[in-house]
Write a protein that holds these residues in place. Structure first.
Motif, PDB file in Angstrom:
ATOM      1  N   GLN A  64     -23.575  -7.745 -13.655  1.00 16.97           N
ATOM      2  CA  GLN A  64     -22.297  -7.182 -13.227  1.00 16.97           C
ATOM      3  C   GLN A  64     -21.242  -7.542 -14.254  1.00 16.97           C
ATOM      4  O   GLN A  64     -21.164  -8.681 -14.692  1.00 16.97           O
ATOM      5  CB  GLN A  64     -21.914  -7.719 -11.849  1.00 16.97           C
ATOM      6  CG  GLN A  64     -22.870  -7.287 -10.773  1.00 16.97           C
ATOM      7  CD  GLN A  64     -22.434  -7.756  -9.404  1.00 16.97           C
ATOM      8  OE1 GLN A  64     -21.446  -8.447  -9.253  1.00 16.97           O
ATOM      9  NE2 GLN A  64     -23.185  -7.368  -8.396  1.00 16.97           N
ATOM     10  N   ARG A  65     -20.427  -6.562 -14.613  1.00 15.07           N
ATOM     11  CA  ARG A  65     -19.425  -6.765 -15.657  1.00 15.07           C
ATOM     12  C   ARG A  65     -18.049  -6.962 -15.048  1.00 15.07           C
ATOM     13  O   ARG A  65     -17.664  -6.257 -14.125  1.00 15.07           O
ATOM     14  CB  ARG A  65     -19.402  -5.562 -16.589  1.00 15.07           C
ATOM     15  CG  ARG A  65     -20.658  -5.430 -17.395  1.00 15.07           C
ATOM     16  CD  ARG A  65     -20.547  -4.265 -18.371  1.00 15.07           C
ATOM     17  NE  ARG A  65     -21.587  -4.317 -19.358  1.00 15.07           N
ATOM     18  CZ  ARG A  65     -22.771  -3.756 -19.220  1.00 15.07           C
ATOM     19  NH1 ARG A  65     -23.057  -3.112 -18.122  1.00 15.07           N
ATOM     20  NH2 ARG A  65     -23.665  -3.850 -20.165  1.00 15.07           N
ATOM     21  N   HIS A  66     -17.314  -7.899 -15.620  1.00 17.60           N
ATOM     22  CA  HIS A  66     -15.914  -8.051 -15.250  1.00 17.60           C
ATOM     23  C   HIS A  66     -15.037  -7.095 -16.045  1.00 17.60           C
ATOM     24  O   HIS A  66     -13.986  -6.698 -15.583  1.00 17.60           O
ATOM     25  CB  HIS A  66     -15.439  -9.489 -15.508  1.00 17.60           C
ATOM     26  CG  HIS A  66     -15.776 -10.421 -14.402  1.00 17.60           C
ATOM     27  ND1 HIS A  66     -16.435 -11.598 -14.594  1.00 17.60           N
ATOM     28  CD2 HIS A  66     -15.539 -10.354 -13.074  1.00 17.60           C
ATOM     29  CE1 HIS A  66     -16.590 -12.217 -13.449  1.00 17.60           C
ATOM     30  NE2 HIS A  66     -16.048 -11.473 -12.507  1.00 17.60           N
ATOM     31  N   LEU A  67     -15.455  -6.760 -17.254  1.00 13.03           N
ATOM     32  CA  LEU A  67     -14.681  -5.886 -18.131  1.00 13.03           C
ATOM     33  C   LEU A  67     -15.644  -4.944 -18.834  1.00 13.03           C
ATOM     34  O   LEU A  67     -16.668  -5.379 -19.352  1.00 13.03           O
ATOM     35  CB  LEU A  67     -13.920  -6.712 -19.177  1.00 13.03           C
ATOM     36  CG  LEU A  67     -13.179  -5.932 -20.254  1.00 13.03           C
ATOM     37  CD1 LEU A  67     -11.956  -5.250 -19.661  1.00 13.03           C
ATOM     38  CD2 LEU A  67     -12.772  -6.847 -21.382  1.00 13.03           C
ATOM     39  N   LEU A  68     -15.338  -3.657 -18.829  1.00 10.60           N
ATOM     40  CA  LEU A  68     -16.175  -2.685 -19.511  1.00 10.60           C
ATOM     41  C   LEU A  68     -15.278  -1.660 -20.200  1.00 10.60           C
ATOM     42  O   LEU A  68     -14.436  -1.032 -19.562  1.00 10.60           O
ATOM     43  CB  LEU A  68     -17.106  -1.976 -18.522  1.00 10.60           C
ATOM     44  CG  LEU A  68     -18.037  -0.922 -19.117  1.00 10.60           C
ATOM     45  CD1 LEU A  68     -18.981  -1.545 -20.145  1.00 10.60           C
ATOM     46  CD2 LEU A  68     -18.832  -0.260 -18.016  1.00 10.60           C
ATOM     47  N   LEU A  69     -15.463  -1.512 -21.506  1.00 10.14           N
ATOM     48  CA  LEU A  69     -14.732  -0.535 -22.308  1.00 10.14           C
ATOM     49  C   LEU A  69     -15.750   0.411 -22.927  1.00 10.14           C
ATOM     50  O   LEU A  69     -16.691  -0.038 -23.588  1.00 10.14           O
ATOM     51  CB  LEU A  69     -13.918  -1.216 -23.410  1.00 10.14           C
ATOM     52  CG  LEU A  69     -13.282  -0.290 -24.448  1.00 10.14           C
ATOM     53  CD1 LEU A  69     -12.212   0.582 -23.820  1.00 10.14           C
ATOM     54  CD2 LEU A  69     -12.721  -1.093 -25.602  1.00 10.14           C
ATOM     55  N   VAL A  89     -11.876  -2.956 -15.066  1.00  8.47           N
ATOM     56  CA  VAL A  89     -11.733  -4.402 -14.882  1.00  8.47           C
ATOM     57  C   VAL A  89     -12.040  -4.729 -13.423  1.00  8.47           C
ATOM     58  O   VAL A  89     -11.558  -4.041 -12.519  1.00  8.47           O
ATOM     59  CB  VAL A  89     -10.295  -4.865 -15.217  1.00  8.47           C
ATOM     60  CG1 VAL A  89     -10.136  -6.349 -14.989  1.00  8.47           C
ATOM     61  CG2 VAL A  89      -9.932  -4.502 -16.638  1.00  8.47           C
ATOM     62  N   GLN A  90     -12.832  -5.768 -13.204  1.00 14.22           N
ATOM     63  CA  GLN A  90     -13.114  -6.244 -11.852  1.00 14.22           C
ATOM     64  C   GLN A  90     -12.413  -7.583 -11.648  1.00 14.22           C
ATOM     65  O   GLN A  90     -12.477  -8.457 -12.511  1.00 14.22           O
ATOM     66  CB  GLN A  90     -14.611  -6.405 -11.633  1.00 14.22           C
ATOM     67  CG  GLN A  90     -15.343  -5.088 -11.662  1.00 14.22           C
ATOM     68  CD  GLN A  90     -16.837  -5.255 -11.474  1.00 14.22           C
ATOM     69  OE1 GLN A  90     -17.393  -6.317 -11.707  1.00 14.22           O
ATOM     70  NE2 GLN A  90     -17.483  -4.187 -11.054  1.00 14.22           N
ATOM     71  N   LEU A  91     -11.773  -7.736 -10.482  1.00 17.62           N
ATOM     72  CA  LEU A  91     -10.978  -8.924 -10.174  1.00 17.62           C
ATOM     73  C   LEU A  91     -11.340  -9.458  -8.789  1.00 17.62           C
ATOM     74  O   LEU A  91     -11.962  -8.755  -7.992  1.00 17.62           O
ATOM     75  CB  LEU A  91      -9.486  -8.569 -10.213  1.00 17.62           C
ATOM     76  CG  LEU A  91      -8.985  -7.900 -11.496  1.00 17.62           C
ATOM     77  CD1 LEU A  91      -7.632  -7.270 -11.272  1.00 17.62           C
ATOM     78  CD2 LEU A  91      -8.938  -8.910 -12.620  1.00 17.62           C
TER      79      LEU A  91
END
Length: 163
Positions: A64-69, A89-91
């Protein structure tokens, strides 16, 4: 990923890209014609694609990604640039996800198109249910064959058993 492409004849790279559905009605550029009737200059292009993610948590086989560009850009030898990007962005222990995306087609040419969208997704009940809200800009074909700018907004709920 980096590619150098040659554009010639009736073949064009990226024919089924993010702008394809709109181009069926009116291709980006000055002609105002549908894609099937417009000409594509001979030349070359450089295409680059970037996928950048930051993972703070690995759950077994699931990443699972917290940040993906994600970003893709193609620059043509005749001055046109097409781009497509998304930043997510996941928070808050991944319960809240905020994403922004943009598409730009025909930049540097008359008739360039720009579309933007955003999404907020909130997961609750241990991630089994989620509420989502989306909004952005859009282009809709008219009876005259032109594209009319507009916007959209939507809300919804869903279930996710993958989490």
């Amino acid at each position: 990923r980096l590619e150098v492409r040659r554009q010639h004849g009736g073949f064009r790279q990226g024919y089924f890209g993010p702008d394809y559905e709109l181009a069926r009605f009116q291709a980006a550029g000055t002609s105002g014609l549908p894609l099937a009737e417009s000409t594509f200059p001979q030349g070359s292009s450089a295409f680059g694609e970037l996928l950048l993610g930051w993972d703070a948590v690995h759950l077994g086989e699931v990443v699972q990604r917290h940040l993906l560009l994600m970003l893709g850009v193609e620059a043509f030898s005749w001055g046109r640039v097409d781009a497509n990007g998304r930043l997510g962005v996941q928070l808050f222990q991944r319960d809240l996800e905020v994403a922004l995306q943009a598409v730009a087609v025909g930049v540097g040419q008359p008739g360039a198109r720009y579309l933007t969208a955003g999404e907020v997704r909130w997961r609750f009940l241990r991630g089994r249910l989620y509420a989502v809200a989306q909004g952005g800009t859009r282009l809709s074909p008219t009876e005259e064959g032109t594209l009319r700018p507009g916007s959209f907004a939507s809300v919804g709920m869903g279930a996710d058993n993958a989490r």
